[in-house]
Design an enzyme around this catalytic site. Structure first.
Site, mmCIF file in Angstrom:
data_model
loop_
_atom_site.group_PDB
_atom_site.id
_atom_site.type_symbol
_atom_site.label_atom_id
_atom_site.label_comp_id
_atom_site.label_asym_id
_atom_site.label_seq_id
_atom_site.Cartn_x
_atom_site.Cartn_y
_atom_site.Cartn_z
ATOM 1 N N HIS A 547 53.714 9.894 82.762
ATOM 2 C CA HIS A 547 53.303 8.503 82.567
ATOM 3 C C HIS A 547 51.823 8.351 82.879
ATOM 4 C CE1 HIS A 547 57.373 7.082 81.950
ATOM 5 N NE2 HIS A 547 57.763 7.709 83.043
ATOM 6 N N CYS A 589 50.976 7.613 78.072
ATOM 7 C CA CYS A 589 50.421 6.343 77.607
ATOM 8 C C CYS A 589 48.950 6.247 78.010
ATOM 9 C CB CYS A 589 51.200 5.177 78.228
ATOM 10 S SG CYS A 589 52.915 5.068 77.694
#
Length: 684
Positions: A547, A589
């Protein structure tokens, strides 16, 4: 005197004829009884609350028309008000009913995700008029049992950004409900902002029904020209009230969930002038005129799509009757692929089309919203949905502009301007040895795809001749052994594919950013008790999956590795001659934020998402209920397998074209670094 044998034979013949007659009469009676049985269609839709959209009035009207015109059987609805009955209880009730093979609903995307796997396993069709999450069909379309009559919200997001671009808007923020519904807008807002040359200043989530004051302030903080508000009626009204109280003059544009009576009642006078975008019918069908003539009012957003759900449901049942050997999924695919003549959407035309289908023909179906045409590669996803840009005037939603919206469009491949085709021809150096470091910074079942991507790349490197001792895998590897895993010791990268789990280096504890930096600099730690043994003759592949946020990679326990520290580490590795060439691949991301400003000769940085964008999962498994890969990583490795002789430049361009929903980025120390063959990093 009669021959006893002859008498017995004659008697047997008469008995046989009598039995045949009785069987024939029974068959005729059964067929007559069967043909008299109705087409029973389940309905899982709300009759009240924020998600109510006059579904039942529209369905009753459609059923009344079909029964009046006649389709060969009476059409009968079996409705369950999901505002009153818990969805899973209602869903099970309809699934367990053997007389129901098609169900219309549910209204919301969260609900559709919850029950879709059960309908697939039961081999029953689920047709939703208004569950428009972008991921719904990405997850379930390949089975052919989940359908909708409205295009996913990716199209709505693109239309909103297009409207803002045409107004000359240069900046916008996103304020979105943290739900499956809101997730699609979050996933695609940055993508279409980039395509429209609009700066997305922030994307701020909020809890449905909560206190929105802080989130509204966060959306207004960087003074965007517009805020795109993804909210239901009551929450949207609260946003307006807070904006009024705080004196914030930023203009708002709402998404389709706002266009309800609930919003008008809750917002009161503040609703005047509010604008938004919603799905609607193609005006050329005449649905608006017919609806208003029947009900005395204009239809809600999803009225035409609800009507079309009924047409599709009855047409699918008619096809099942005409072709009983086909599965319900095959029957539906046949129904939407018909080209044998065309009929109108109204009760007379729809009934005529359904009678044709029942007789074995396949006409070209037309719906109240427009032609009922579907993607061949994504069964269940409509090709086109019309949208309306509306404004509240004198207490009513007034249409402004009608716009066609489609599932998505290809975009041009964009190699950054600084990475031109210049530079000398690449010459392979002898004596270089490849070293690979594959890292996943996450753990736990919901992050299945991160470990699966690492495991698949590990297996790919081994197949390409890279020695096992030259690959270091830094991962907790808890997914293959999780109690949530129905196949212990297994890890999959494709649904129904082979087990790709190969036990590798395991870190028993969660790694920290400090330990990771120390590892890259040749030092071991309790968290990573390994030494990275590289030198100036090493080609180094560093792949990181996990992430990320703008300017950082997430590590467990709220630990972050910032982009500045990461780049300082790479610079120090170069100064200490810890590699000859280095390829960094970040699957996270906002991945580009880790590489912006990185300018080290011999280093190429690739990622699947720009500074403003989330990355997206790929290949959903309904049994595991998890994504098995990330879109960028799957596209990257597929390109490597299919075209092993290409350069890094070619790999980037091919991957860029394949990835859906984000803009892959590449950053190189100099242009010639892009001419390096990918085999330098992915093969022995």
């Amino acid at each position: 005197m009669s021959d006893p044998a002859s008498v017995l034979s004659s008697r047997r013949l008469r008995i046989g004829v009598l039995i045949l007659l009785l069987l024939l009469i029974g068959a005729l009676c059964y067929l007559s009884w069967q043909s008299a049985q109705p087409y029973r269609i389940g309905v899982l839709l709300p009759a009240s609350g924020d998600d109510d959209s006059d579904y039942y009035d529209t369905l009753d009207w459609a059923v009344e028309g079909l029964n009046r015109e006649g389709v060969g059987r009476r059409v009968e609805l079996v409705p369950v008000d999901t505002a009153e009955v818990p969805l899973q209880i209602a869903s099970k009730q309809l699934i367990d009913d053997p007389t129901i093979r098609v169900v219309i609903g549910p209204a919301a995307s969260d609900e559709a995700f919850l029950i879709a796997p059960d309908f697939i396993k039961a081999k029953k069709l689920l047709i939703t008029p208004s569950a428009t999450s972008g991921d719904l069909l990405r997850m379930f379309s390949r089975f052919g049992y989940i359908w909708r009559t409205t295009t996913g919200d990716r199209a709505q997001t693109r239309i909103i950004m297009t409207i803002l671009k045409e107004r000359g808007v240069r900046s916008a923020a996103l304020l979105y409900e943290e739900s499956t519904y809101g997730k699609t807008f979050r996933d695609w807002a940055a993508f279409y902002a980039i395509e429209s040359e609009i700066e997305l200043t922030s994307a701020v989530p909020f809890e449905r029904g909560g206190d929105l004051r802080e989130t509204v302030a966060a959306a207004c903080l960087l003074d965007p020209e517009y805020i795109i508000v993804v909210a239901r009626g009551s929450d949207a009204a609260l946003v307006l009230r807070i904006m009024e109280e705080e004196g914030c003059s930023t203009r708002l544009i709402f998404t389709d969930a706002v266009r309800t009576d609930t919003f008008l009642e809750a917002a009161g006078d503040l609703a005047e002038g509010a604008e938004g975008v919603s799905p609607t019918a193609d005006r050329k069908t005449g649905f608006f005129v017919a609806y208003k003539a029947h009900f005395g009012r204009m239809p809600d957003d999803y009225a035409a799509h609800t009507y079309d759900s009924l047409i599709l449901a009855v047409a699918a049942l008619a096809r099942m009757e005409a072709a009983p050997s086909e599965s319900p999924a095959q029957a539906m695919k046949a129904v939407v692929s018909g080209q044998d003549g065309s009929f109108g959407w109204d009760s007379q035309g729809a009934a005529a089309a359904i009678r044709q289908i029942r007789s074995g023909r396949l006409p070209d179906l037309t719906g109240a919203s427009g032609p009922l045409e579907y993607h061949r590669d994504l069964p269940g996803e409509p090709l086109v949905t019309w949208y309306v840009n509306w404004r509240v005037e004198e207490g009513y939603f007034r249409p402004n502009t009608y716009i066609p919206g489609s599932f998505g469009e290809k975009r041009a491949v964009e190699v950054p301007d600084s990475q031109d085709e210049g530079g000398s021809t690449f010459v392979r150096d002898e004596g270089k040895e490849l070293r690979a470091v594959l890292v996943t910074t996450s753990s736990d079942w919901d992050n299945y795809r991160h470990q699966a991507d690492v495991a698949y790349l590990y297996s790919l490197l081994l197949k390409n001749g890279v020695r096992q001792e030259n690959i270091i895998v830094i991962s907790q590897e808890d997914i293959p052994h999780s109690v949530m895993n129905p196949s212990l010791g297994h890890l999959y990268h494709r649904a129904g594919g082979e087990n790709i789990y190969i036990p590798a280096t395991v870190t028993d504890t969660a790694i920290t950013s400090d330990a990771f930096v120390s590892f890259l600099l040749g030092e071991s730690s309790p968290e990573i008790p390994l030494i990275l043994e590289t030198d100036e003759k090493s080609n180094l592949l560093l792949y990181i999956s996990g992430h990320g946020g703008p300017g950082f990679l997430e590590f467990p326990d709220d630990d972050h590795l910032t982009s500045s520290r990461f780049q300082e580490t790479i610079q120090r590795m170069a100064e200490e001659k810890r590699f000859s060439r280095m390829l960094i691949v970040v699957e996270a991301c906002f991945g580009e934020s880790m590489g912006i400003g990185l300018d080290v000769p011999g280093v190429v940085f690739m990622t699947g998402a720009s500074y403003h964008e989330p990355s997206r999962g790929a290949e959903y498994d309904i049994t595991l209920r998890q994504w098995l890969s990330n879109d960028f990583s799957m596209s990257l490795t597929d390109s490597i397998v299919q075209y092993p002789d290409q350069t890094l430049r070619g790999l980037y361009e091919m991957t860029y074209d394949r990835v859906s929903g984000s803009h892959p980025r590449i950053i190189a120390g100099n242009a010639n670094d892009l001419n390096i063959p990918i085999a330098e990093f992915f093969a022995a």
